[in-house]
Motif scaffolding. Structure first.
Motif, PDB file in Angstrom:
ATOM      1  N   GLY A  75     -22.556  -0.718  -9.548  1.00  0.00           N
ATOM      2  CA  GLY A  75     -22.180  -1.992 -10.139  1.00  0.00           C
ATOM      3  C   GLY A  75     -22.681  -3.219  -9.420  1.00  0.00           C
ATOM      4  O   GLY A  75     -22.270  -4.334  -9.748  1.00  0.00           O
ATOM      5  N   ARG A  76     -23.605  -3.058  -8.432  1.00  0.00           N
ATOM      6  CA  ARG A  76     -24.099  -4.210  -7.683  1.00  0.00           C
ATOM      7  C   ARG A  76     -25.627  -4.209  -7.663  1.00  0.00           C
ATOM      8  O   ARG A  76     -26.262  -3.156  -7.589  1.00  0.00           O
ATOM      9  CB  ARG A  76     -23.566  -4.189  -6.244  1.00  0.00           C
ATOM     10  CG  ARG A  76     -22.045  -4.202  -6.156  1.00  0.00           C
ATOM     11  CD  ARG A  76     -21.589  -4.210  -4.714  1.00  0.00           C
ATOM     12  NE  ARG A  76     -21.898  -5.478  -4.051  1.00  0.00           N
ATOM     13  CZ  ARG A  76     -21.658  -5.710  -2.757  1.00  0.00           C
ATOM     14  NH1 ARG A  76     -21.118  -4.754  -2.002  1.00  0.00           N
ATOM     15  NH2 ARG A  76     -21.970  -6.876  -2.224  1.00  0.00           N
ATOM     16  N   THR A  77     -26.203  -5.414  -7.698  1.00  0.00           N
ATOM     17  CA  THR A  77     -27.647  -5.548  -7.574  1.00  0.00           C
ATOM     18  C   THR A  77     -28.046  -5.251  -6.137  1.00  0.00           C
ATOM     19  O   THR A  77     -27.568  -5.909  -5.203  1.00  0.00           O
ATOM     20  CB  THR A  77     -28.100  -6.971  -7.947  1.00  0.00           C
ATOM     21  OG1 THR A  77     -27.676  -7.270  -9.269  1.00  0.00           O
ATOM     22  CG2 THR A  77     -29.610  -7.100  -7.859  1.00  0.00           C
ATOM     23  N   TYR A 111     -33.104  -9.290  -1.664  1.00  0.00           N
ATOM     24  CA  TYR A 111     -31.999  -8.350  -1.485  1.00  0.00           C
ATOM     25  C   TYR A 111     -30.852  -9.045  -0.771  1.00  0.00           C
ATOM     26  O   TYR A 111     -30.943 -10.200  -0.362  1.00  0.00           O
ATOM     27  CB  TYR A 111     -32.446  -7.095  -0.742  1.00  0.00           C
ATOM     28  CG  TYR A 111     -33.077  -7.326   0.609  1.00  0.00           C
ATOM     29  CD1 TYR A 111     -32.351  -7.147   1.784  1.00  0.00           C
ATOM     30  CD2 TYR A 111     -34.411  -7.703   0.716  1.00  0.00           C
ATOM     31  CE1 TYR A 111     -32.930  -7.339   3.026  1.00  0.00           C
ATOM     32  CE2 TYR A 111     -35.007  -7.905   1.949  1.00  0.00           C
ATOM     33  CZ  TYR A 111     -34.262  -7.724   3.101  1.00  0.00           C
ATOM     34  OH  TYR A 111     -34.836  -7.930   4.337  1.00  0.00           O
ATOM     35  N   GLN A 112     -29.777  -8.321  -0.607  1.00  0.00           N
ATOM     36  CA  GLN A 112     -28.550  -8.873  -0.035  1.00  0.00           C
ATOM     37  C   GLN A 112     -28.654  -8.905   1.487  1.00  0.00           C
ATOM     38  O   GLN A 112     -29.089  -7.929   2.106  1.00  0.00           O
ATOM     39  CB  GLN A 112     -27.372  -8.004  -0.464  1.00  0.00           C
ATOM     40  CG  GLN A 112     -26.045  -8.701  -0.501  1.00  0.00           C
ATOM     41  CD  GLN A 112     -25.024  -7.897  -1.287  1.00  0.00           C
ATOM     42  OE1 GLN A 112     -25.039  -6.676  -1.229  1.00  0.00           O
ATOM     43  NE2 GLN A 112     -24.159  -8.572  -1.998  1.00  0.00           N
ATOM     44  N   ARG A 166     -33.409 -14.147 -15.120  1.00  0.00           N
ATOM     45  CA  ARG A 166     -32.031 -13.719 -14.890  1.00  0.00           C
ATOM     46  C   ARG A 166     -32.009 -12.190 -14.755  1.00  0.00           C
ATOM     47  O   ARG A 166     -32.418 -11.472 -15.671  1.00  0.00           O
ATOM     48  CB  ARG A 166     -31.137 -14.155 -16.056  1.00  0.00           C
ATOM     49  CG  ARG A 166     -31.150 -15.657 -16.301  1.00  0.00           C
ATOM     50  CD  ARG A 166     -30.655 -16.003 -17.684  1.00  0.00           C
ATOM     51  NE  ARG A 166     -30.784 -17.427 -17.985  1.00  0.00           N
ATOM     52  CZ  ARG A 166     -31.906 -17.994 -18.406  1.00  0.00           C
ATOM     53  NH1 ARG A 166     -32.996 -17.263 -18.589  1.00  0.00           N
ATOM     54  NH2 ARG A 166     -31.953 -19.288 -18.643  1.00  0.00           N
ATOM     55  N   ILE A 167     -31.516 -11.709 -13.643  1.00  0.00           N
ATOM     56  CA  ILE A 167     -31.482 -10.279 -13.347  1.00  0.00           C
ATOM     57  C   ILE A 167     -30.120  -9.717 -13.737  1.00  0.00           C
ATOM     58  O   ILE A 167     -29.088 -10.241 -13.339  1.00  0.00           O
ATOM     59  CB  ILE A 167     -31.746 -10.013 -11.848  1.00  0.00           C
ATOM     60  CG1 ILE A 167     -33.058 -10.684 -11.409  1.00  0.00           C
ATOM     61  CG2 ILE A 167     -31.780  -8.520 -11.562  1.00  0.00           C
ATOM     62  CD1 ILE A 167     -34.288 -10.178 -12.111  1.00  0.00           C
ATOM     63  N   ASN A 193     -28.269 -12.497  -9.453  1.00  0.00           N
ATOM     64  CA  ASN A 193     -27.026 -11.751  -9.638  1.00  0.00           C
ATOM     65  C   ASN A 193     -26.606 -11.057  -8.343  1.00  0.00           C
ATOM     66  O   ASN A 193     -26.153  -9.917  -8.344  1.00  0.00           O
ATOM     67  CB  ASN A 193     -27.175 -10.736 -10.774  1.00  0.00           C
ATOM     68  CG  ASN A 193     -25.847 -10.349 -11.396  1.00  0.00           C
ATOM     69  OD1 ASN A 193     -24.782 -10.705 -10.885  1.00  0.00           O
ATOM     70  ND2 ASN A 193     -25.916  -9.608 -12.483  1.00  0.00           N
ATOM     71  N   ILE A 194     -26.803 -11.756  -7.240  1.00  0.00           N
ATOM     72  CA  ILE A 194     -26.351 -11.304  -5.918  1.00  0.00           C
ATOM     73  C   ILE A 194     -25.397 -12.377  -5.405  1.00  0.00           C
ATOM     74  O   ILE A 194     -25.787 -13.540  -5.232  1.00  0.00           O
ATOM     75  CB  ILE A 194     -27.527 -11.109  -4.946  1.00  0.00           C
ATOM     76  CG1 ILE A 194     -28.452  -9.996  -5.454  1.00  0.00           C
ATOM     77  CG2 ILE A 194     -27.033 -10.798  -3.539  1.00  0.00           C
ATOM     78  CD1 ILE A 194     -29.709  -9.815  -4.632  1.00  0.00           C
TER      79      ILE A 194
END
Length: 783
Positions: free
Chosen positions: A701-703, A757-758, A669-670, A721-722
């Motif tokens: 505030g974002r991964t 990544y996103q 969990r990231i 956590n994306i």
């Protein structure tokens, strides 16, 4: 059939869509860290003179150590010295291990300037693990450099004077008897000691050790302390003067009983070896290089400089206090100033000390626990009473020395009725296995020891109406209860883990049916409207610092927030536990029975619930706790002990890990519990269970990105956590499966890296420190 067919097509489409988001290509995490500059923001700084151990700079290499401070109202500085294996070796006929296996004080060096001391300007350079700075006097100035060498058993102090100043060194040995009160030093006190421990021990009077012997070997002075019942230790020192520079070298050696007693010559040899070095710069550089390599094993930086400083201070403390081939970290830690707890405490303290070793990727600092458990396994067996059980069992009582020996019937207080202490200790070894996936460790050390420790507990089981129960035992440190939740949780975890281990090792153990029977028929945990109780018929209804009744929640995760209908139970349990302590504080202004590790425990529990705000609140509560001192050491309130205890500070580092990375169960969990205030976070090569090295960045505030390297080829499941799906990049096309809304499975093989990544972004995969808050620099020291 149509429904099944439609579901299969949907699954195929999901996998196909995910594969479209997989890009082959090399993944590399660039490092852009000026380590000296970064670590300097966490140096301890003294603008005022430290005058006791709570304010002093401290140093260590896992075996020997030191701390330096002004000697109260006297015009001199005290350098107290320590060695972690200097302990008594008395027979248990003289009583409790606090006396018969007690850590012993060694002594102190003093350096006295000619002029009156007026001030100091000191810096504990954490990156190089050394003290540098100046002392001012009415006669001039003294420049000081001091460190405990990381490889050699040498305490190095260099003083350079200016003006009309000079320094004189002296040595004062300590009394070689326990600092814990109550040992039976006369026949009159035998009954008092027996009554205290509810035991027929001691049966013999505690005879004092002889006085130390001072002698010289050329320019080297030696203080030899023989112990009445075997063993000895020696301190050797010399001064090397050149102009206005004076170098003081000291060494401490130890011989155990049945060894050739050569402590004095061993200490002398250490000094003589250093004296033969013509250019000590290379020797010093070996010390610095070890620390530089140690720090670079992983990296953490936060937009919360106070927490960041505390974290890196604990990393320094861990490296100072533990090394693989040295003794275990006991209750006071390396810096055992006089204390009522000169031993290992097995119902919480030793466990918390080792937790940060694993996720911090500083695995070697955790090896001393494993190595010593195995080294002294025969003592763990010898502790078992009745003796008939020694065939298949092992146990550790509440307290022992570092040799882990104290017979079960030496201490018969209710506090010693706890059954599961060794099982909890072996949970740490299980964590070591899970973070390394070292199958040889599992097969040859963990499995046989865990099997014996669980057998010890099974021997105590009683069957009533088809249900298995445990007899009344002590919930540390609350009180007696039948079917105590502390012991039930550890027995349940032990049986589950033995079954997992046997399966992984492909062992058919004849005890497998018994372990399964325990899991099927063991009485459930006691609960009421406020959550988990202490045990059957015993609610939690008074202030209490231990979270012993909540082990099934943390750290065992037998009951966890990802199970159906459990979150509310866990939340009200931790709230009820801490509310009693907080209400007492509101009424009296004092924390009563709460300790600093109560705050760190609550912080990690809230982190496991995904509540970063509460996790940070309690972590800040730890830092602000009145007995976390200016030099970052921690001491229990005076009614408990007047010396340091190590578990609370080190467990604070684990709180940070639990907020940044969790890997219990079957997934990584990231950023699972990062508070809103931590908008920017970066970490590199933190370690996850399954033997993964994980790096990640969170900004605004974002991964932004995650990089994972598999060291053992274990299944890789990740909750990144994306929120908007993921894109995956690596040296080949990876197969990615979405197993739930927030969890993905990646076919990562041993030795491979993957970047996550996103979609729609091109992350700059670079490790840089988060900008610091200048007002929060150098949080420890005395200013």
């Amino acid at each position: 059939m149509k429904t099944v067919h439609r579901a299969a097509i949907i699954k195929i489409l999901i996998v196909f869509i995910l594969l479209l988001n997989v890009s082959p290509g090399l993944t590399r995490v660039d490092m852009d860290i000026d380590w000296q500059a970064f670590m300097s923001r966490h140096d301890m700084v003294w603008k005022k003179l430290p005058v006791n151990w709570k304010q002093a700079p401290w140093f260590g290499n896992g075996l020997i150590g030191s701390m330096i401070y002004k000697d109260g109202g006297k015009n001199r500085f005290k350098m107290q010295v320590f060695r972690s294996d200097v302990q008594e070796h008395r027979p248990f006929t003289q009583g409790h291990s606090g006396y018969t296996r007690a850590r012993l004080q060694i002594g102190s060096f003093y350096f006295e300037p000619k002029g009156q001391i007026t001030g100091c300007d000191w810096r504990l350079d954490v990156y190089n693990a050394q003290l540098t700075g100046t002392i001012t006097t009415t006669k001039g100035r003294i420049n000081i450099t001091h460190f405990t060498h990381t490889n050699d058993m040498i305490l190095y102090t260099e003083l350079t004077t200016t003006g009309d100043e000079s320094c004189t060194w002296t040595w004062e040995p300590s009394n070689a008897w326990p600092t814990r009160r109550g040992f039976a030093d006369s026949k009159k006190n035998l009954s008092n000691s027996r009554e205290k421990y509810h035991s027929h021990y001691p049966t013999k009077v505690f005879d004092r050790n002889p006085d130390p012997v001072l002698k010289s070997h050329g320019d080297i002075q030696v203080c030899l302390q023989n112990l009445k019942h075997g063993g000895q230790h020696a301190t050797a020192w010399t001064d090397v003067r050149k102009g206005n520079t004076q170098i003081h070298l000291a060494s401490i050696a130890k011989c155990w009983p049945k060894q050739v007693q050569t402590a004095d010559t061993d200490a002398i040899d250490e000094i003589e070896e250093i004296l033969t070095i013509a250019d000590r710069r290379t020797w010093k550089q070996k010390h610095y290089n070890w620390w530089h390599d140690y720090y670079s094993l992983s990296f953490v930086s936060l937009s919360d400089t106070r927490i960041e400083t505390d974290y890196w201070t604990q990393v320094y403390k861990l490296g100072s206090a533990s090394r693989p081939d040295y003794p275990v970290m006991d209750t006071p830690g390396l810096w055992a100033v006089p204390t009522k707890w000169p031993f290992i405490t097995w119902n919480l303290n030793i466990q918390l000390c080792y937790w940060p070793s694993f996720p911090a990727n500083r695995i070697s600092t955790g090896e001393s626990l494993i190595n010593n458990l195995w080294k002294y396994r025969q003592n763990l067996i010898k502790n078992v009473h009745p003796e008939d059980w020694q065939d298949d069992s092992a146990v550790v009582p509440l307290n022992t020395g570092i040799d882990m020996e104290q017979w079960w019937n030496v201490d018969n207080r209710s506090s010693s009725t706890t059954l599961g202490n060794l099982v909890w200790t072996l949970h740490n070894v299980w964590l070591h296995y899970r973070y390394t996936m070292d199958k040889e460790l599992l097969r040859h050390k963990l499995y046989p020891l865990l099997k014996r420790s669980v057998n010890w507990m099974i021997h105590h089981l009683e069957e009533r109406n088809g249900t298995l129960h445990l007899p009344p035992s002590k919930s540390p440190e609350y009180g007696m209860a039948p079917d105590c939740n502390y012991d039930l949780a550890l027995l349940r975890w032990g049986c589950e883990t033995l079954l997992k281990s046997a399966d992984r090792l492909q062992i058919y153990d004849p005890l497998i049916p018994e372990w399964k029977n325990v899991l099927e028929n063991l009485i459930d945990f006691s609960m009421n409207e406020n959550g988990f109780m202490i045990g059957a018929g015993v609610p939690y209804d008074k202030p209490h610092r231990h979270y012993s009744h909540l082990l099934m929640f943390y750290p065992l995760y037998l009951v966890n927030a990802e199970q159906p209908n459990t979150r509310d139970l866990l939340l009200k349990s931790v709230q009820h536990w801490m509310s009693y302590n907080e209400n007492l504080f509101k009424k009296t202004g004092e924390w009563g029975d709460i300790s600093a590790y109560s705050f760190t425990g609550a912080s990690s529990m809230y982190a496991s619930l995904g509540d970063g705000e509460k996790a940070l609140e309690y972590l800040n509560g730890y830092i602000e706790y009145p007995d976390v001192f200016s030099n970052s050491l921690y001491g229990e309130p005076v009614r408990y002990s007047n010396g340091p205890t190590l578990e609370s500070p080190l467990s604070a580092a684990q709180c940070v890990h639990d907020m940044l990375l969790q890997s219990w169960g079957d997934k990584i969990r990231i950023f699972p519990a990062v508070p809103a205030a931590w908008e920017n976070v970066v970490f590199h090569n933190l370690r996850a269970q399954g033997a993964f090295l994980v790096s990640a960045e969170r900004s605004d505030g974002r991964t932004r990105w995650i990089c994972i390297k598999s060291l053992a080829g274990e299944p890789c499941r990740i909750a990144p956590n994306i929120s908007d799906g993921i894109k995956v990049k690596g040296s080949r096309t990876f197969y990615v499966k979405r197993v739930s809304q927030d969890v993905y499975e990646i076919d990562l093989k041993q030795g491979e890296n993957v970047l996550i990544y996103q979609p729609g972004t091109r992350p700059d995969v670079k490790i840089q420190p988060v900008p610091a808050e200048p007002s929060q620099h150098n949080g420890y020291g005395l200013k």
